[in-house]
Design an enzyme around this catalytic site. Structure first.
Site, PDB file in Angstrom:
ATOM      1  N   ASP A 128       0.879  -1.158   0.000  1.00 13.84           N
ATOM      2  CA  ASP A 128       0.000   0.000   0.000  1.00 13.84           C
ATOM      3  C   ASP A 128       0.924   1.217   0.000  1.00 13.84           C
ATOM      4  O   ASP A 128       2.118   1.112   0.286  1.00 13.84           O
ATOM      5  CB  ASP A 128      -0.930  -0.015   1.220  1.00 13.84           C
TER       6      ASP A 128
HETATM    7  C1  BGC Z   1      -4.928   3.320   0.036  1.00 15.88           C
HETATM    8  C2  BGC Z   1      -4.972   2.340  -1.114  1.00 15.88           C
HETATM    9  C3  BGC Z   1      -4.796   3.076  -2.421  1.00 15.88           C
HETATM   10  C4  BGC Z   1      -3.471   3.816  -2.379  1.00 15.88           C
HETATM   11  C5  BGC Z   1      -3.166   4.588  -3.649  1.00 15.88           C
HETATM   12  C6  BGC Z   1      -3.702   4.198  -0.003  1.00 15.88           C
HETATM   13  O1  BGC Z   1      -3.808   5.225   0.916  1.00 15.88           O
HETATM   14  O2  BGC Z   1      -4.975   2.640   1.262  1.00 15.88           O
HETATM   15  O3  BGC Z   1      -6.196   1.648  -1.103  1.00 15.88           O
HETATM   16  O4  BGC Z   1      -4.861   2.191  -3.486  1.00 15.88           O
HETATM   17  O5  BGC Z   1      -3.489   4.736  -1.290  1.00 15.88           O
HETATM   18  O6  BGC Z   1      -3.995   5.687  -3.761  1.00 15.88           O
END
Ligand code: BGC
Length: 757
Positions: free
Chosen positions: A231
């Site tokens: 993530d």
């Molecule tokens: C989120 C993810 C997301 C990523 C990219 C993170 O803060 O938890 O679900 O895909 O950011 O935006």
């Protein structure tokens, strides 16, 4: 085009290989131009494209391209329709090809442990079986277009509070039965091209460092073939990540972590073959996209908007209806609440879409020339009630035939990044609904929210329609549902408890900031409410229709099953009403073998079936041994005891129409190491030790205190008491009670251990 990826890797420098294991920027992988390795783009996800051209961020703050916002997962899961979510996935896959996106960051499948999790709107269900089937189907849809998906957030990311550092303390059985299965089903059935690991720790180890999670479970147990990315910012120890099975760091650490990988290979603390493996996995996914571009793909925003409308009509859940719905053209109707003109249709954070257009229920009603007036009543963005507005709403409601109140949670109430602190709606809305319901018996409440809310007024209104966060077509869909142009067919993918305090995680959520203990174990959602016999406002699987259905008898292909067998469970369903509608047939399994600590029932099959008035169709669902099983800690595998199981088939978890009994026989033997603490009960339950023990007991009892006249000739209840006591008695107690000597006991233990070798 066949690529020789290993040859390509052999031509890469150590620095190039390390570099490929983190992003070039927020959304791209790094190119290696001299070798023809292109940069590819990934993008959120899951229910629309958040492709950012300029400044990237992971919180949905900066502009992204104009795209189509489909209903969020809280809504799509309620469709209980694997074909529908597959079609939605296909549409998104085509959009990705048209926009040159190699991976769509979704689906998000974390289990809704508490109604308070700020991101529940983006997650599918409290039930792992439903979440798994829906996720697997979505992935197949997107990947049909040779675009990857990134199932997220692996794993045990069930709250937003301190999500980047908190440790989820969960026992393995609970992980295997509740929190893993959506990922497991998606991986085994649909092979998502990538998996996104979560920010949090699991039992003290960050997901991004967790070899057990990323290699043992994900690859060895489930056979995952793609690559794992972090993530955004979830990296911990980069070198340990490579060892654990984490391939891609996103976005990047300014080259610092790449340098650490290089240094670790050079000083021998990281085996270069592990880096090569990571690079191979990343390249395979990059080229599976690059080598399969679809020039015919178009992103037709108008067409896809209509699809978003169609999806939402299948998702909305009719929670209550005394017959007031559907509305008719001849009624004088007033819409109350600002959500009627400004619907809340998506959540905040990384899934936030720059929508091409948004339909409101009010503008749709006006465009269709319906007899609808509008009073604002309360604002859609804050908890504030103006007395004059309230009075106007009550007066208008009194004067109308029907009052439809468009209620819901303002944006600030639920979002990625933080959790809710209450399950209550804004007080201004509860107050207005109560006031309107007091003067208008035909009051309908339409809800726009991503997670359950307390509805203290539910018994006082005529109907409740849950739209969830229904995407940009929500208003058009709502209009069709309210006026009967579409028949509601959604079912709750989560329980609505009466109050937050009833939720099983209530005492433990969200932990102390450093750890959160999943002390309720496998008793999540209806598994808890049903086992505990706790009444809820609306049960898992509940949802009404404008028609009625009847169930015929259940037919089984067999009423016995063994470890490798399956049983087809068929039931006839008839539409007994006067309009076309869809029923969601649900199959739950209940363990009757006496195995302790099992929820009273668990969903193991569902099917959505469309029926014209008077039409009958046969629905068939298939179960196997895994559907009866629980995770057995000592065995380290799935296990179902031999014995009886009940199949419960019906309309909802609290509306079972038919039942059938089956008998299961397993050849699996549980590990047993006999010691003085092993009870008679355990030995009598094991086919390897039972015969010897029975014989030994008969012989030994004759000479023991248990052979007294009284014990042998006592009443039935005395005997039952004796038996219960014996069952719980450990072998070592036989010595104290004079049944055998210490030496004899040692001999017996050795003999029994010989039998279970
Ligand atoms: C989120 C993810 C997301 C990523 C990219 C993170 O803060 O938890 O679900 O895909 O950011 O935006």
């Amino acid at each position: 085009m066949e690529r020789d990826i290993r040859k390509l890797i052999s031509e890469m420098t150590l620095e190039e290989k390390a570099g490929l294991c983190s992003g070039a920027d927020f959304w791209h992988t790094k190119p290696v131009e001299r070798l023809g390795i292109p940069a590819v783009m990934v993008s959120d996800g899951p229910h629309g494209l958040r492709k950012q051209a300029e400044a990237g961020d992971h919180l949905g703050l900066n502009e992204s391209i104009v795209a189509v916002c489909f209903p969020a997962a809280c809504a799509t899961a309620s469709s209980f329709d694997v074909d529908l979510i597959h079609q939605m996935g296909e549409t998104l896959g085509e959009e990705c090809q048209a926009e040159d996106l190699s991976v769509l960051l979704g689906p998000a499948v974390n289990i809704k442990r508490s109604p308070l999790c700020g991101r529940n709107f983006e997650y599918l269900s409290e039930d792992p079986y439903l979440a798994g089937k829906m996720a697997a189907s979505y992935i197949r849809g997107v990947q049909k277009w040779d675009v990857g998906t990134s199932i997220k957030h692996f794993a045990a990311n069930n709250q937003e509070y301190n999500r980047m550092s908190c440790s989820s303390e969960v026992d393995e059985r609970t992980l295997r039965e509740i929190y893993f299965p959506p990922f497991e089903e998606a991986v085994t059935a649909s092979q998502p091209k990538t998996v996104m690991c979560s920010y949090n720790k699991i039992n003290g180890t960050y997901s991004s460092d967790n070899e057990w999670l990323l290699t043992k479970v994900l690859r060895d147990d489930w056979g995952f073939e793609g690559y794992v990315m972090t993530d955004w910012g979830a990296i911990d120890d980069r070198v340990q990540g490579i060892r654990a099975g984490l391939e891609l760091e996103m976005p990047a650490s300014g080259g610092a972590n790449d340098a650490r990988i290089v240094a670790a290979v050079k000083d021998g603390t990281l085996d270069e073959s592990l880096l090569d493996l990571a690079v191979e996995r990343i390249l395979k996914v990059i080229f599976s996209y690059v080598d399969h571009r679809h020039p015919e793909a178009v992103f037709d925003r108008d067409k896809d908007h209509e699809k978003a409308v169609a999806v939402e009509t299948e998702c909305a859940v009719l929670l209550e209806n005394n017959g007031v719905l559907p509305l008719t053209g001849s009624q004088k109707i007033v819409y109350i609440g600002e959500f009627a003109e400004k619907p809340r249709y998506q959540g905040g954070g990384s899934s936030h879409i720059n929508s091409s257009k948004v339909t409101s229920a009010l503008e749709t009603a006006q465009a269709k020339g319906r007899n609808v007036s509008y009073v604002k009543g309360f604002p859609s963005d804050k908890d504030e009630l103006d007395d004059a507005e309230l009075a106007a709403a009550v007066a208008a409601a009194k004067d109308a035939d029907v009052a439809v109140i468009f209620a819901g949670l303002p944006d600030v109430f639920e979002s990625e990044g933080y959790d809710r602190t209450t399950m209550k709606m804004p007080a201004c809305q509860d107050r207005l609904i109560a006031a309107v319901a007091a003067v208008q018996k035909n009051t309908v409440v339409v809800l726009h929210n991503g997670s359950p809310v307390e509805c203290p007024w539910a018994d006082d209104v005529a109907a409740v329609l849950e739209l969830y966060l229904g995407g940009q077509g929500v208003g058009a869909a709502c209009d069709m549902l309210l006026f009967g142009e579409a028949n509601p067919s959604g079912r709750l993918a989560e329980t609505f408890p009466y109050r937050l305090e009833d939720n099983p995680s209530y005492l433990f959520f969200p932990g102390d900031g450093k750890t959160v203990t999943y002390a309720e174990g496998v008793y999540v959602g209806y598994r808890y409410y049903d086992t505990k016999k706790l009444p809820v406002r609306w049960a898992f699987g509940h949802g009404l229709s404008y028609t009625t259905f009847s169930y015929g008898d259940v037919k089984l292909s067999s009423d016995t099953m063994d470890d490798n067998g399956t049983i087809d469970v068929s039931v006839e369903v008839t539409n007994t009403g006067s309009v076309a509608g869809k029923e969601v047939v649900q199959l739950y399994v209940s363990d009757q073998t006496g195995t302790p600590c099992r929820p009273v029932k668990e969903l193991k099959g569902f099917a959505k079936v469309a029926l014209a008035p008077g039409e009958t169709k046969t629905v068939t669902m298939t179960i196997n041994a895994r559907d009866l099983s629980f995770w057995h800690k000592e065995l380290g595998d799935w296990y179902a005891a031999s014995g009886d199981y009940e199949l419960l088939i019906g309309h909802a978890s609290d509306d079972i129409k038919k039942t059938a009994a089956i008998h299961f026989t397993t050849a699996k033997l549980l590990p047993l190491h006999v010691t003085g603490a092993t009870t008679m009960g355990e030995l009598l339950a094991d086919p390897r030790t039972a015969p010897a023990l029975q014989k030994m007991m008969q012989d030994a009892m004759k000479n023991s205190i248990f052979s007294s006249e009284e014990n042998l000739t006592g009443s039935e209840s005395d005997k039952a008491m004796m038996e219960a006591m014996m069952t719980a008695m450990p072998l070592k107690s036989l010595i104290s009670f004079g049944v055998m000597t210490l030496d004899q006991a040692d001999g017996l233990i050795a003999m029994l251990n010989g039998l279970v070798q």
